[in-house]
Design a protein around this motif. Structure first.
Motif, PDB file in Angstrom:
ATOM      1  N   THR A  46      -4.363  31.467 -21.166  1.00 36.80           N
ATOM      2  CA  THR A  46      -3.848  30.189 -21.631  1.00 36.80           C
ATOM      3  C   THR A  46      -2.998  30.391 -22.857  1.00 36.80           C
ATOM      4  O   THR A  46      -3.065  31.417 -23.506  1.00 36.80           O
ATOM      5  CB  THR A  46      -4.995  29.222 -21.971  1.00 36.80           C
ATOM      6  N   ASN A 342      -1.075  24.540 -17.810  1.00 36.29           N
ATOM      7  CA  ASN A 342      -0.381  25.808 -17.990  1.00 36.29           C
ATOM      8  C   ASN A 342      -1.299  27.017 -18.133  1.00 36.29           C
ATOM      9  O   ASN A 342      -0.828  28.119 -18.343  1.00 36.29           O
ATOM     10  CB  ASN A 342       0.579  25.734 -19.198  1.00 36.29           C
ATOM     11  N   ILE A 344      -3.251  30.064 -16.799  1.00 38.19           N
ATOM     12  CA  ILE A 344      -3.234  30.872 -15.583  1.00 38.19           C
ATOM     13  C   ILE A 344      -4.686  31.177 -15.240  1.00 38.19           C
ATOM     14  O   ILE A 344      -5.312  32.051 -15.829  1.00 38.19           O
ATOM     15  CB  ILE A 344      -2.427  32.163 -15.768  1.00 38.19           C
ATOM     16  N   ARG A 358       3.088  28.817 -14.859  1.00 43.22           N
ATOM     17  CA  ARG A 358       2.431  28.086 -15.940  1.00 43.22           C
ATOM     18  C   ARG A 358       2.838  26.619 -16.005  1.00 43.22           C
ATOM     19  O   ARG A 358       2.956  26.035 -17.070  1.00 43.22           O
ATOM     20  CB  ARG A 358       2.696  28.763 -17.293  1.00 43.22           C
TER      21      ARG A 358
END
Length: 632
Positions: A46, A342, A344, A358
């Motif tokens: 993140t 966003n 991952i 993202r």
């Protein structure tokens, strides 16, 4: 939530597996709130603050690594898996490295495992040490020990473990449950603590759906958080796949998919995206073949909210007052209708392309469902590579194969169904409700089409469109086939139209409230009702509803899109295409004086008679967006 039987962990390997060589059972990691199953793991990165774990074995191979061995060995909880994986070769070289190439470094920073020189600048609270000073009090009940007797451990993950337990007293005395135990010592960042809070909040809000395990309560003491859930004793969907030799028949796959899609549609309607859908995260309630399937592990789940567009619109209106309200609001609501996530997160073989970029929403779950049904039907992964970065590149660039057996022997409807779930463009991907309306599934006895949140998003955009675009959409709606109209008829019926066959804002409000949980009430109802306020003083019949609720992007994904568009343009020509000046068209579309209208709209009109060209008609169907303006 990792309520399933544990499987042993194995070390990661980036070596290329031979077709029948053994592979490790797991190579992945989850944050503290996400799993307690040794194989039920995922990756998470993140751009937010914090770190979550002192290590990261990274992604795990797909369950399909078991599938192509001629004999499927029985799995033992005491030994590593010795099953094999197919070796897939791509017809073209891999593209350049994906945007996810830095995931290892970001993941290490987030999990607090940064080594010297591996990251120059820690992000925010990544500099925190061991969770010192963090408030680890959740406000949960502290009576766990007095209510439950903890039994044997049935699963273990990196941040906790799952035990069987039973009620000590009361009406449920002796009844077995599953308890997810999360040690507070593992919560070393504010993010880890917030993940646990959010998981409990989501479980509490969504509990009650047939395809979700019953949530009893959450407890805590000085050392642990305890999440008490229904005990599902039928094993994972993965185990059922293996017991069938690696794949399902089409009819049996439909039964599984109906249950998966129902729970996914329910979550999405409430504004929740799961973010880690895979066969390991679906459990059967019992060993019976007809037992219900339940979705588990909401440790990575999050909310997607529609308020971001309104906030951005307010900012733009203050900063760019020369832009007319209509184009500003229209472009923003199209581009930012939902808050985009966003982080991952997920498991490598199931992660959607937009997650690696993202910027994603509920559509990412549908991609994961597409991977699951691909595996169910053919016993092989749609995307495969020797390394995790190779997997990412395959997900981003490679196309799944439908040429190898058994695909040529499966129905064309089954192939089309999978292809429409695995579309790399999330706008063209089916929703869960649309998937339940697909010809491959809709005639099954258990297939009932649930309410689709996409309908309200499309209606919101339609109500803010120009009269010219509404006319174009009405023309396009008249070209829809019987199968395409089936979904719209089902959605219209769910809104309970009046006796004269029309709906209003009250119908929408009533329908949404019937389906609402606390999750929806917190994040969706006020915004949606406010954005559909144009229906407060008028009604919409089914013909207009079809125009308002159809997705141009999804129709574009069909092989017959050109036919749809041409037929719609012919209808549009007959029903009102007239000469129009560029300035008039700009005004109709709400383009302000600061927009270079001649550059944007010069190819929208025919030079011979000034009427809207076919190219202009197609662009009008999509609407004027910020992307259109930026392109010029």
């Amino acid at each position: 939530m990792g309520l399933c039987t544990s499987k042993p962990n194995s070390s990661n390997s980036d070596q290329t597996p031979a077709r029948n060589s053994p592979l490790p059972a797991s190579e992945s990691v989850k944050p503290s709130s996400s799993s307690v199953n040794g194989e039920d793991q995922c990756v998470t990165t993140t751009n937010n603050e914090g770190k979550k774990s002192p290590f990261f074995p990274f992604y795990s191979p797909s369950p399909a690594h078991y599938f192509f061995s001629k004999k499927t060995p029985a799995r033992s909880p005491a030994t590593n898996s010795t099953n094999s994986t197919p070796k897939r070769f791509f017809k073209r070289p891999f593209p350049p490295p994906s945007p996810a190439k830095h995931i290892r470094a970001v993941l290490a920073r987030r999990h607090g495992s940064v080594k010297p020189n591996s990251s120059a600048i820690p992000e925010g609270s990544e500099a925190e040490g061991g969770g010192v000073g963090l408030d680890k009090s959740f406000g949960f009940s502290k009576s766990f020990a007095s209510k439950y007797e903890l039994g044997d451990e049935v699963g273990r993950g990196h941040f906790g473990y799952t035990c069987a337990a039973k009620f000590k007293k009361g009406d449920n005395k002796g009844q077995q449950v599953a308890v997810k135990v999360i040690p507070k010592a593992k919560m070393t960042t504010a993010i880890a603590i917030e993940d646990v809070r959010r998981e409990v909040k989501i479980l509490r809000a969504l509990s009650g759906h047939n395809n979700l395990p019953h949530f009893y309560d959450a407890y805590e003491d000085h050392d642990n958080v305890y999440i008490v859930m229904e005990l599902c004793e039928g094993g994972e969907l993965l185990d059922r796949i293996l017991s069938r030799g690696g794949k399902y028949t089409e009819e049996d796959a439909k039964t599984v998919m109906i249950q998966i899609l129902n729970v996914v549609a329910f979550c999405h309607l409430q504004g929740v995206v799961h973010r880690d859908l895979k066969p390991e995260n679906f459990l059967f309630t019992s060993k019976e073949d007809t037992s219900q399937l339940k979705a588990i592990d909401f440790g990575l789940s999050d909310y997607v909210r529609p308020g971001k567009a309104l906030r951005l619109y307010a900012i733009c209106k203050l900063r760019f007052q020369n832009l007319e309200t209509s184009i500003c609001l229209y472009a923003l609501t199209i581009a930012f209708a939902d808050e985009r996530l966003n982080d991952i997160v997920g498991s490598a073989y199931y992660v959607a392309p937009e997650v690696l970029h993202r910027s994603y929403s509920t559509e990412a779950d549908i991609w994961s469902v597409g991977v699951i049904v691909y595996i169910l039907l053919c016993g092989s992964r749609p995307f495969w590579a020797r390394t995790e970065s190779g997997i990412f590149r395959a997900v981003l660039k490679a196309d799944p194969s439908f040429d190898d057996p058994p695909w040529p022997l499966l129905s064309s409807e089954a192939r089309d169904f999978v292809k429409r779930l695995l579309n790399k463009d999330p706008r063209k991907r089916l929703t869960a409700a649309q998937a339940l309306s697909h010809p491959w599934i809709k005639d099954s006895n258990d297939a009932k089409v649930p309410m689709d949140i996409l309908v309200f998003k499309l209606m919101r955009a339609y109500l803010r469109s120009s009269s010219l675009r509404k006319a174009a959409l009405r023309a396009l709606s008249k070209t829809l086939t019987v199968d395409e109209l089936f979904y719209l008829r089902e959605q219209f019926a769910l809104l309970e139209p009046s006796k004269n066959g029309t709906i209003s804002l009250e119908n929408i409000k009533s329908a949404l409230m019937k389906m609402a949980t606390d999750a929806m009430k917190d994040s969706r109802i006020p915004e949606f009702l406010g954005q559909l306020s144009a229906l407060q003083y008028r009604r919409m019949d089914f013909e207009e509803f079809c125009a308002a609720a159809l997705s141009v992007h999804q129709l574009e994904a069909l092989d017959r899109w050109e036919q749809h568009a041409r037929c719609a343009y012919e209808l549009f020509e007959k029903e009102g295409n007239r000469p129009i000046m560029i300035d008039e068209l700009a005004s109709e579309l709400g383009l302000g004086p600061s927009v270079p209208v001649h550059a944007v709209l010069h190819d929208w009109l025919r030079h011979t008679d000034g009427k809207l060209s076919f190219l202009g008609f197609v662009k009008l169907l999509h609407g004027v967006s910020s992307r259109t303006i930026k392109a010029h």
